[in-house]
Structures are given as structure tokens and as C-alpha cells.
Design an enzyme around this catalytic site. Structure first.
Site, PDB file in Angstrom:
ATOM      1  N   LYS A 167      15.804  -3.124  -0.067  1.00  0.00           N
ATOM      2  CA  LYS A 167      14.566  -2.369  -0.324  1.00  0.00           C
ATOM      3  C   LYS A 167      14.873  -0.879  -0.469  1.00  0.00           C
ATOM      4  O   LYS A 167      14.282  -0.184  -1.305  1.00  0.00           O
ATOM      5  CB  LYS A 167      13.561  -2.619   0.809  1.00  0.00           C
ATOM      6  CG  LYS A 167      12.298  -1.735   0.754  1.00  0.00           C
ATOM      7  CD  LYS A 167      11.496  -1.962  -0.535  1.00  0.00           C
ATOM      8  CE  LYS A 167      10.088  -1.412  -0.494  1.00  0.00           C
ATOM      9  NZ  LYS A 167       9.934   0.000  -0.300  1.00  0.00           N
ATOM     10  N   ASN A 217      14.210   1.465  -3.760  1.00  0.00           N
ATOM     11  CA  ASN A 217      13.518   2.758  -3.774  1.00  0.00           C
ATOM     12  C   ASN A 217      14.369   3.837  -4.434  1.00  0.00           C
ATOM     13  O   ASN A 217      13.841   4.724  -5.109  1.00  0.00           O
ATOM     14  CB  ASN A 217      13.146   3.180  -2.345  1.00  0.00           C
ATOM     15  CG  ASN A 217      11.978   2.379  -1.793  1.00  0.00           C
ATOM     16  OD1 ASN A 217      11.694   1.281  -2.261  1.00  0.00           O
ATOM     17  ND2 ASN A 217      11.305   2.916  -0.807  1.00  0.00           N
TER      18      ASN A 217
END
Length: 486
Positions: A188, A192
Site C-alpha cells: 500500500k 501511494n
């Protein structure tokens, strides 16, 4: 009246938490909710009534909350990363039993997740760190989910995640078991970082079209809407087109022109760049996007600098030749696509390097699949990335996949024209320029690194290898140079 036993619990009811709870309830799973500030609990229960009498049950007391969930209990936390997570675990674990499971759905540093997984294991509890992407809208209607940690815990909740995640026709729910330890959080975080790169590249495309091409907001909206029907089809291009169409409700003109040019950040981009350095993986596009945010924060300094350099002709942007708008729009589209390939290539290389270091055995093609829906970087382009890794799971770099290589070759002239035009017009395009430099460095068989290594050997006796003879060598450069001067 006694409330029924629920299937799952969720603690932390800011907007993301509320929306995810409502999504879970809407998919047919009764859910208990808890928040330290109790007004948020009542607000969530009220929303559940309004949004379709959904099976959401609120608790003001942590013990009652934990006891309301069927065993083995599964509780998702959506609280601010860092100390609040530790505090929430402490509060809830006091009432949990062996075999129960805690899932952290926040943007947490992956090593914190690994530390907590070990700590709660001593209490007999299971732990998952789960990346959740898609913002508020995604949480409510279907996010991309990246769970990592205990596989046993994943199996407890797999049926819920498969229904709650974004559903993409032909490729299924946007969730998969990522891997052991903190891999879900790490993936994750890199997602980002790629998002930072994507947003910066789009901002540069906007800057060139507006500042050099003199496109109006109406024209920009039309261009980005058109791009969103082709190879650039994606959530970020779609919302960019939307932004150009929003009029200012507090004055004349368009809202985008009134937004202060300072970009905020919460830390995942910075972590990505730190990891790139730790892993010795080049990620210049992502790094350029982070630097651009740092520089944007120096608004007052930039205002003063603009005054200093105005006398040097750095005011109004003028071009030597009239700009062919249609040609420029086409060139910028191609440049954006080619630069984007580099940004994703860097992100995937970071994930692979970490996977090797940690023994996570992450599947890059499967990550591309779960990013196709729900998340902020969802794009039709991810289909191509999945196919590339399906063709060759050991692909060294996306740039050398035959399909992507051909696409870059077809677009490189336009890409170079855009970067040169920007440079000559005094417009900074750090992301596009860094991507181009990355491509040009990676595709060259021989680099000037031989000189740098010779310098290192000269002043520090670091030795060097030769292109023609095996082995490690050291030369007394200083002595030889001194003799040659005599």
C-alpha cells in the site's frame, strides 16, 4: 432488547471507518462499531438507518463491543497510524480471547505491523496489516484491499473481503492475500508512492498545456475527458477533468485557479523514497514528485524568488515559435503515458526488491490486478502491467517488456519534444524529465560511471573492475599523474 451477535467489528469511525462499516453491512454482514468519541458511534448508526436500515450496531463501551462479535472475533481498526493504533490494540485486546483477530486498515509503517503481529501473538491473537485504497468513496462502494500478515486470519475474513472489495468485470474482486508480515502495508505504501508520481506527472502535463499552450480550463477539461477515453483512462485523469469544470462558488472564474499551490502530504511518499534509498533501487520519478511537494511548500520564498528573477526575463512565459495546440496536446499525451510507465516500473521494482529481501514471494501481476478497481491509481493501463508479468513473472523491468518497449519507442520523440519545450520555456517538469533520464540511463549499454569509479579509486583506493580482464584493480593514479607532469 438484546442485540444479535455480529459477524465482525470495526473500531475507529472517522469517515473512512464509517464508510467501510456501511459497505460491510450492505454486503450482508452484521457489524458492531466502536469509537472512543462516542458521538461518532451514534452518527454511524444513524447513517446506517438512513442508507437502507443496514445491520450496524453501535457500542460506547469497548468490552460490550468486543463481546457482541461472534467467535473467533475479527475486528478492523481504522485509526491514525502510530501510537493511536497501539492504544486501540491495548484497549480491545484486554477483552479478546485466544484465536481472535485484529486487522489494522490504516496507512501504517510495515515494521510497526510486524512488531504488533509478534506482540499480539503472545496473547494468542492473530494480526493483519491491510492497505485500503480508494479514499472515502472507495471505502463505501468498493476499495482495493491489500491484506498481509497471518494467513489464518485472512481465511477468517476472506468471504467478507471478497464481497466488500471493488469488483472488476473479467478480473474479479480487488483483493488478494498479499503475503506474510508487513507486506500488505508495504505494498500500500508503494501504491501511494506511485500515486505521488502519477499526480505530479498529470500536474506537469497541465502546466505545459496551460502555461505554454495557453489552454483555458474549458479546453483542459475537454482534453482530459478525451484522454480518459483512451490509453490514459484512469481515476486520476477522470477527476482531473472534473476539477477543470468546477466553477468557483465564492467568486468569479474556476475553482482550480483559486486553490493555493501548496501540496500537503501524510508521509507514505516520503517512506517510499526512504525505502528506495535503503534498497538501492532507483525511483527518480517518485523522488521528483516528493521534491516537488517540498518546493511547493516554500510558497513565500517562491514569491520573493519570482521578484528577484523577473528582471532576467523569467516573468511571462513566451515561446520562440507559435505553438500548434493540437500537436502539443498529442505530444503531452504521449509524454505523460511514457513517463507513467517509468513511474510504475520503479514502484514494481521496489516491491520486488523488498519481496526478495524479506522472502515474501509477492506476485507483481496479481498486485496490478487488484489495483484495477477501487483504488486511487486504478487505470486501464494496469491490465497491460498484469499481462506483462503474466508473460514473464521474472521480468527485470517493465521497460523491457516487448509491448511496453514498443510503446515507449513510439512515444519517445514526443516525450523529448515536451521536455525540451518545457525547459526552453522555463517550465519545470521534474517528473517527466526524471522519467526520461531513467529511461535513457537504463537503455544505455555503457554509462559514464567508469569515470566516477576511477575517481573513487584515485582518492579512496576503492578499486575498480575492468571491461577486458577479470578481477579487482587499484591504480596509483596520483603517482602516475605526478610523473606525467614532470
Amino acid at each position: 432488547m438484546a442485540q444479535p451477535t455480529t459477524r465482525i467489528g470495526l473500531a475507529g469511525l472517522a469517515v473512512m471507518g464509517q464508510n467501510l462499516a456501511l459497505n460491510i453491512a450492505e454486503k450482508g454482514f452484521p457489524i458492531s462499531v466502536y469509537n472512543r468519541t462516542t458521538s461518532k458511534v451514534d452518527e454511524t448508526v444513524e447513517r446506517a438507518k438512513v442508507e437502507g436500515n443496514l445491520p450496524v450496531y453501535g457500542y460506547h463501551d469497548p468490552e460490550a463491543f468486543v463481546n457482541s462479535i461472534q467467535k473467533p472475533r475479527v475486528i478492523i481498526m481504522l485509526v491514525k497510524a502510530g501510537a493511536p493504533v497501539d492504544q486501540t490494540i491495548k484497549t480491545l485486546s484486554a477483552f479478546m480471547e485466544k484465536g481472535d483477530c485484529i486487522i489494522d486498515g490504516g496507512n501504517e509503517w510495515y515494521e510497526n505491523t510486524e512488531r504488533r503481529e509478534k506482540a499480539v501473538a503472545e496473547l494468542g491473537l492473530l494480526y493483519l496489516g491491510m492497505g485500503v485504497s480508494g479514499g472515502e468513496e472507495g471505502a463505501r462502494n468498493g476499495p482495493s484491499l491489500m491484506p498481509g500478515g497471518s494467513f489464518e486470519a485472512f481465511k477468517y475474513i476472506e468471504d467478507i473481503l471478497l464481497k466488500v472489495a471493488a469488483q472488476v468485470p473479467d478480473s474479479g474482486p480487488c483483493v488478494t492475500y498479499i503475503g506474510k508480515g508487513g507486506s500488505g502495508n508495504f505494498v500500500k505504501m508503494i501504491h501511494n508512492g506511485i500515486e505521488y508520481g502519477d499526480m505530479q506527472l498529470i500536474a506537469e502535463a497541465y502546466d505545459v498545456l496551460k502555461s505554454v499552450g495557453k489552454l483555458t480550463n474549458e479546453e483542459l477539461q475537454s482534453v482530459f475527458s478525451e484522454w480518459n477515453r483512451g490509453e490514459l483512462l484512469s481515476f486520476l485523469i477522470e477527476i482531473t477533468a472534473d476539477i477543470f469544470g468546477i466553477k468557483d462558488d465564492k467568486g468569479d472564474g474556476y475553482l482550480v485557479d483559486k486553490v493555493l499551490d501548496k501540496t500537503g502530504m501524510k508521509g507514505t511518499g516520503k517512506w517510499t523514497v526512504q525505502q528506495a534509498a535503503e534498497l538501492s533501487v532507483a525511483a527518480p520519478t517518485i523522488e521528483a514528485s516528493l521534491d516537488a511537494r517540498f518546493l511547493s511548500g516554500l510558497k513565500e520564498e517562491r514569491v520573493e524568488a519570482a521578484k528577484v528573477f523577473k528582471s532576467g526575463g523569467f516573468g511571462e512565459i513566451v515561446t520562440d515559435h507559435p505553438v500548434d495546440k493540437q500537436q502539443l496536446i498529442d505530444d503531452v499525451r504521449k509524454a505523460l503515458y511514457a513517463a507513467k510507465i517509468c513511474s510504475y516500473a520503479q514502484g514494481m521494482n521496489l516491491i520486488r526488491a523488498k519481496s526478495v529481501e524479506k522472502g515474501w514471494d509477492l506476485k507483481l501481476g496479481e498486485l496490478a490486478r487488484i489495483w484495477k478497481g477501487g483504488c486511487i491509481i486504478r487505470a486501464i493501463f494496469l491490465d497491460r502491467i498484469k499481462q506483462a508479468y503474466d508473460r514473464n513473472p521474472n521480468l527485470a523491468n517493465l521497460l523491457v517488456d516487448p509491448e511496453f518497449a514498443k510503446e515507449i519507442i513510439d512515444r519517445q520523440s514526443a516525450w523529448r519534444r515536451v521536455v525540451c519545450l518545457a525547459i526552453n520555456s522555463g517550465i519545470s517538469t521534474p517528473g517527466m524529465s526524471a522519467s526520461l533520464a531513467y529511461f535513457d540511463t537504463y537503455r544505455r549499454e555503457r554509462l559514464p560511471a567508469n569515470l566516477v569509479q576511477a575517481q573513487r579509486d584515485y582518492f579512496g583506493a576503492h578499486t575498480y573492475e575492468r571491461v577486458d580482464i577479470e578481477g579487482s584493480y587499484h591504480t596509483e593514479w596520483f603517482k602516475l599523474a605526478k610523473q606525467s607532469r614532470i
